[in-house]
Design an enzyme around this catalytic site. Sequence first.
Site, PDB file in Angstrom:
ATOM      1  N   PHE A 115       4.335  -3.365  12.297  1.00  0.00           N
ATOM      2  CA  PHE A 115       5.540  -2.582  12.544  1.00  0.00           C
ATOM      3  C   PHE A 115       5.292  -1.631  13.709  1.00  0.00           C
ATOM      4  CE2 PHE A 115       9.620  -1.683  10.513  1.00  0.00           C
ATOM      5  CZ  PHE A 115       9.782  -2.822   9.755  1.00  0.00           C
ATOM      6  N   GLN A 235      17.170   9.567  15.493  1.00  0.00           N
ATOM      7  CA  GLN A 235      16.604   8.317  15.999  1.00  0.00           C
ATOM      8  C   GLN A 235      17.645   7.222  16.216  1.00  0.00           C
ATOM      9  OE1 GLN A 235      14.055   5.527  13.400  1.00  0.00           O
ATOM     10  NE2 GLN A 235      12.615   6.353  14.883  1.00  0.00           N
ATOM     11  N   HIS A 237      17.763   3.308  16.624  1.00  0.00           N
ATOM     12  CA  HIS A 237      16.955   2.107  16.415  1.00  0.00           C
ATOM     13  C   HIS A 237      17.325   1.114  17.519  1.00  0.00           C
ATOM     14  CE1 HIS A 237      15.330  -1.474  14.549  1.00  0.00           C
ATOM     15  NE2 HIS A 237      14.862  -0.792  13.533  1.00  0.00           N
ATOM     16  N   LEU A 247      21.899  -3.186  11.232  1.00  0.00           N
ATOM     17  CA  LEU A 247      20.494  -3.200  11.627  1.00  0.00           C
ATOM     18  C   LEU A 247      19.860  -4.579  11.581  1.00  0.00           C
ATOM     19  CD1 LEU A 247      18.342  -1.015  12.353  1.00  0.00           C
ATOM     20  CD2 LEU A 247      17.406  -1.493  10.100  1.00  0.00           C
ATOM     21  N   GLU A 250      13.027  -4.063  12.341  1.00  0.00           N
ATOM     22  CA  GLU A 250      11.875  -4.140  13.235  1.00  0.00           C
ATOM     23  C   GLU A 250      10.891  -5.201  12.733  1.00  0.00           C
ATOM     24  OE1 GLU A 250      10.745  -0.153  14.636  1.00  0.00           O
ATOM     25  OE2 GLU A 250       8.787  -0.685  13.845  1.00  0.00           O
ATOM     26  N   ARG A 281      10.166   3.415  18.167  1.00  0.00           N
ATOM     27  CA  ARG A 281      11.582   3.109  18.407  1.00  0.00           C
ATOM     28  C   ARG A 281      12.198   3.890  19.554  1.00  0.00           C
ATOM     29  NH1 ARG A 281      13.106   2.943  12.014  1.00  0.00           N
ATOM     30  NH2 ARG A 281      12.126   0.935  11.677  1.00  0.00           N
ATOM     31  N   HIS A 351      20.375   5.697  13.714  1.00  0.00           N
ATOM     32  CA  HIS A 351      19.693   5.169  12.537  1.00  0.00           C
ATOM     33  C   HIS A 351      19.159   6.217  11.582  1.00  0.00           C
ATOM     34  CE1 HIS A 351      17.549   2.196  10.239  1.00  0.00           C
ATOM     35  NE2 HIS A 351      16.371   2.728  10.500  1.00  0.00           N
ATOM     36  N   ARG A 391      10.554   9.119  13.912  1.00  0.00           N
ATOM     37  CA  ARG A 391       9.923   8.507  12.738  1.00  0.00           C
ATOM     38  C   ARG A 391       9.439   7.101  13.048  1.00  0.00           C
ATOM     39  NH1 ARG A 391      11.585   4.860   8.884  1.00  0.00           N
ATOM     40  NH2 ARG A 391      13.801   4.922   9.339  1.00  0.00           N
TER      41      ARG A 391
HETATM   42  C1  LIG Z   1      19.983  -0.531   7.377  1.00  0.00           C
HETATM   43  C2  LIG Z   1      18.792   0.351   7.149  1.00  0.00           C
HETATM   44  C3  LIG Z   1      17.522  -0.213   7.029  1.00  0.00           C
HETATM   45  C4  LIG Z   1      16.413   0.602   6.808  1.00  0.00           C
HETATM   46  N1  LIG Z   1      15.173   0.019   6.693  1.00  0.00           N
HETATM   47  C5  LIG Z   1      14.096   0.796   6.420  1.00  0.00           C
HETATM   48  C6  LIG Z   1      12.807   0.227   6.189  1.00  0.00           C
HETATM   49  O1  LIG Z   1      12.633  -0.986   6.201  1.00  0.00           O
HETATM   50  N2  LIG Z   1      11.773   1.048   5.948  1.00  0.00           N
HETATM   51  C7  LIG Z   1      11.919   2.405   5.913  1.00  0.00           C
HETATM   52  O2  LIG Z   1      10.945   3.099   5.679  1.00  0.00           O
HETATM   53  N3  LIG Z   1      13.135   2.971   6.097  1.00  0.00           N
HETATM   54  C8  LIG Z   1      14.215   2.201   6.348  1.00  0.00           C
HETATM   55  N4  LIG Z   1      15.454   2.792   6.532  1.00  0.00           N
HETATM   56  C9  LIG Z   1      15.601   4.218   6.294  1.00  0.00           C
HETATM   57  C10 LIG Z   1      15.612   4.481   4.792  1.00  0.00           C
HETATM   58  O3  LIG Z   1      16.147   3.379   4.120  1.00  0.00           O
HETATM   59  C11 LIG Z   1      16.432   5.723   4.434  1.00  0.00           C
HETATM   60  O4  LIG Z   1      16.010   6.799   5.216  1.00  0.00           O
HETATM   61  C12 LIG Z   1      16.210   6.053   2.974  1.00  0.00           C
HETATM   62  O5  LIG Z   1      16.455   4.928   2.161  1.00  0.00           O
HETATM   63  C13 LIG Z   1      17.060   7.208   2.499  1.00  0.00           C
HETATM   64  O6  LIG Z   1      16.822   7.360   1.121  1.00  0.00           O
HETATM   65  P1  LIG Z   1      17.347   8.629   0.321  1.00  0.00           P
HETATM   66  O7  LIG Z   1      16.842   8.498  -1.061  1.00  0.00           O
HETATM   67  O8  LIG Z   1      16.988   9.851   1.076  1.00  0.00           O
HETATM   68  O9  LIG Z   1      18.920   8.496   0.382  1.00  0.00           O
HETATM   69  P2  LIG Z   1      19.927   7.270   0.087  1.00  0.00           P
HETATM   70  O10 LIG Z   1      19.243   6.050  -0.346  1.00  0.00           O
HETATM   71  O11 LIG Z   1      20.828   7.191   1.266  1.00  0.00           O
HETATM   72  O12 LIG Z   1      20.738   7.802  -1.144  1.00  0.00           O
HETATM   73  C14 LIG Z   1      21.588   8.919  -1.052  1.00  0.00           C
HETATM   74  C15 LIG Z   1      22.158   9.179  -2.422  1.00  0.00           C
HETATM   75  O13 LIG Z   1      22.853  10.406  -2.396  1.00  0.00           O
HETATM   76  C16 LIG Z   1      24.095  10.256  -3.043  1.00  0.00           C
HETATM   77  N5  LIG Z   1      24.986  11.278  -2.480  1.00  0.00           N
HETATM   78  C17 LIG Z   1      25.208  11.568  -1.177  1.00  0.00           C
HETATM   79  N6  LIG Z   1      26.059  12.605  -1.069  1.00  0.00           N
HETATM   80  C18 LIG Z   1      26.371  12.986  -2.330  1.00  0.00           C
HETATM   81  C19 LIG Z   1      27.202  13.994  -2.898  1.00  0.00           C
HETATM   82  N7  LIG Z   1      27.905  14.845  -2.134  1.00  0.00           N
HETATM   83  N8  LIG Z   1      27.292  14.078  -4.244  1.00  0.00           N
HETATM   84  C20 LIG Z   1      26.620  13.200  -5.057  1.00  0.00           C
HETATM   85  N9  LIG Z   1      25.817  12.240  -4.564  1.00  0.00           N
HETATM   86  C21 LIG Z   1      25.691  12.133  -3.228  1.00  0.00           C
HETATM   87  C22 LIG Z   1      24.504   8.828  -2.804  1.00  0.00           C
HETATM   88  O14 LIG Z   1      25.399   8.397  -3.796  1.00  0.00           O
HETATM   89  C23 LIG Z   1      23.152   8.135  -2.896  1.00  0.00           C
HETATM   90  O15 LIG Z   1      22.860   7.822  -4.238  1.00  0.00           O
HETATM   91  C24 LIG Z   1      16.576   1.991   6.732  1.00  0.00           C
HETATM   92  C25 LIG Z   1      17.838   2.547   6.839  1.00  0.00           C
HETATM   93  C26 LIG Z   1      18.928   1.745   7.070  1.00  0.00           C
HETATM   94  C27 LIG Z   1      20.285   2.398   7.237  1.00  0.00           C
END
Ligand SMILES: Cc1cc2nc3c(=O)[nH]c(=O)nc-3n(C[C@H](O)[C@H](O)[C@H](O)COP(=O)(O)OP(=O)(O)OC[C@H]3O[C@@H](n4cnc5c(N)ncnc54)[C@H](O)[C@@H]3O)c2cc1C
Length: 576
Positions: A115, A235, A237, A247, A250, A281, A351, A391
């Site tokens: 990666f 960032q 991507h 997306l 990578e 990235r 991203h 990142r």
């Molecule tokens: C398409 C894509 C691919 C990715 N691939 C990778 C990868 O391969 N490897 C890697 O390391 N990272 C990757 N990332 C980045 C990574 O996935 C995210 O940064 C990470 O999953 C975020 O996780 P989180 O738990 O912080 O939030 P999220 O998984 O976004 O969850 C947010 C939660 O908050 C809740 N929420 C939000 N606002 C409120 C509110 N006001 N009230 C109640 N609930 C709320 C939502 O319902 C949800 O449950 C990727 C991101 C994307 C977009």
Amino acid sequence: MVQEFDAIIVGAGGAGLYAALEASRTARTAVVSKLYPQRSHTGAAQGGIGAALGNVEEDSPEWHAFDTVKGGDYLVDQNAAKILAEDAVRAVYDLENRGLPFSRLEDGKIAQRRFGGHTHHFGKGPVHRSCYAADRTGHMILQTLYQQCVKNDVQFFDEYQVVDLLLDGTTARGVVLFELKTGELHVFKAKAVLFATGGTGRMFKITSNALSNTGDGPAILARAGVPLEDMEFYQFHPTGILGMGILITEGVRGEGGILKNRDGERFMETYAPTMLDLAPRDMVSRAIMTEVAKGKGVRGDRKIDDYVWLDASHLGREVVEQKIPDIADFCKTYLGVDPAETPMPVQPTAHYAMGGIPTDVDGRVDTGKSVYDGLYAAGEAACVSVHGANRLGTNSLVDLIVYGRRAGRHIAEYVKNAPDVPASEKDADRARERLQRLRDRKGGRHVGPVMDRMQEVMMEKVGVYREQSEMDAAAAEIRKLREEFQEVTVQDHGAGFNAEVLQIMELENLLDLSLVTAVSAANRTESRGAHSRKDFPDRDDDNWLKHTMATLAGDTVSIDYKPVDISIWEPKPRTY
Ligand SMILES: Cc1cc2nc3c(=O)[nH]c(=O)nc-3n(C[C@H](O)[C@H](O)[C@H](O)COP(=O)(O)OP(=O)(O)OC[C@H]3O[C@@H](n4cnc5c(N)ncnc54)[C@H](O)[C@@H]3O)c2cc1C
């Protein structure tokens, strides 16, 4: 009626679920989520989770930590990065033990792939460090953690949107929620509240982020007076599907995919001779934009923008179908392109937010000047800071499970001795009045055009390349849009399932964060990581090796700073 818990976790992505799992060992824990947990954006993560297991070749957590610091252009807090890399190994085995179906090597060990920015021997060459479950790694993490939370009797409140935080000075005492089904407001009280609300990508026009990634947590805390850290570092991507931003992981380049310009040249040879397509990235996104500016991009049919090719056709059908099956599906569905045969048209897509709610290594909200009691953040909404100015791929999933877990553990201890906190129905009054004002408005503006304009302004003026006049113009336009927002009127007056009201509140969150981002960016007169300025092209450690702390009050954003922990590696220029 006020509902009572020990701990409330806002957000059911990887960070929230891991924190809930740990907190629920001692605390009566509720997870509140505006989406059903499995729909959280974590489920979209494709590429993998980085950990120095050394299953394919020699690797070490020290190299991983160093890559994280260097990838973040030395704005990373180094002890936090060390914890991240060391704990990543334990965390991946923990997920394996909890049932996560990782892809495997022939010998049965967890498979690993290359990666961007991940190297062996402190930058000597790419290393196989990303553990993955095909291109559905995040999906599998969510499923695994959700099952474990259910087993631990964590209580879930799905489709409840948190709209306000209850604070007593600097002590958390609960949240106010909007129930989608009924449109009613509820007060939940708790000794500990953790925000794990995910990313803010919907600030930008072309983004890989889900519709729900509207930065609710950071915005709610900003309005409560908490400064936000390093918001200028966003960032892009390099490989989003042309025009849509969806997306393409990578991992495609990790498996051997190559970026090419219109003449079929592997242009990364010019920009990153050692790491080539697997440079970090920010560098690859800039390389694409530079090729396009030189007239070496491919003219797109829809003339949105120029783009380049991501070519995986030489990898063979078997690799494409086994290692990146979902990507192959996306390309067929959205582009009519089979990546096993034809290159994919790609362009940079917004991203990941490196900045966010400032925390210490236990997830406690820590402004550098004071630490809040019972208030925590984790995941993309938080800034520990392990990603600094940029990142590395796979490090967000690591961040979720390493720091989500640490925050959950701290909560489990904290609630044991924390004093009871007061809360009553009246605590919903502020949110109720705000909602009422929204419903009574007569301005006649619709939410859509204001949202569109904000996304265009941020994409055009606070994008991959930046300069003073544009960022100042962006801040001015966002201020104007915040005024127009006061005239945005609800068209749907129904009580139940009124998604429009929620969307309007999400727009308000995005506008607040856009302003903080634009002002923080305009303030930093250097280029570092993802913050790349045409007018200040160099990194300036003498003046800018410090974290931005931006406080929002009404229409003004005031900036302060916090030192960077550089206790392990001395900052050096980045070459790849
Ligand atoms: C398409 C894509 C691919 C990715 N691939 C990778 C990868 O391969 N490897 C890697 O390391 N990272 C990757 N990332 C980045 C990574 O996935 C995210 O940064 C990470 O999953 C975020 O996780 P989180 O738990 O912080 O939030 P999220 O998984 O976004 O969850 C947010 C939660 O908050 C809740 N929420 C939000 N606002 C409120 C509110 N006001 N009230 C109640 N609930 C709320 C939502 O319902 C949800 O449950 C990727 C991101 C994307 C977009």
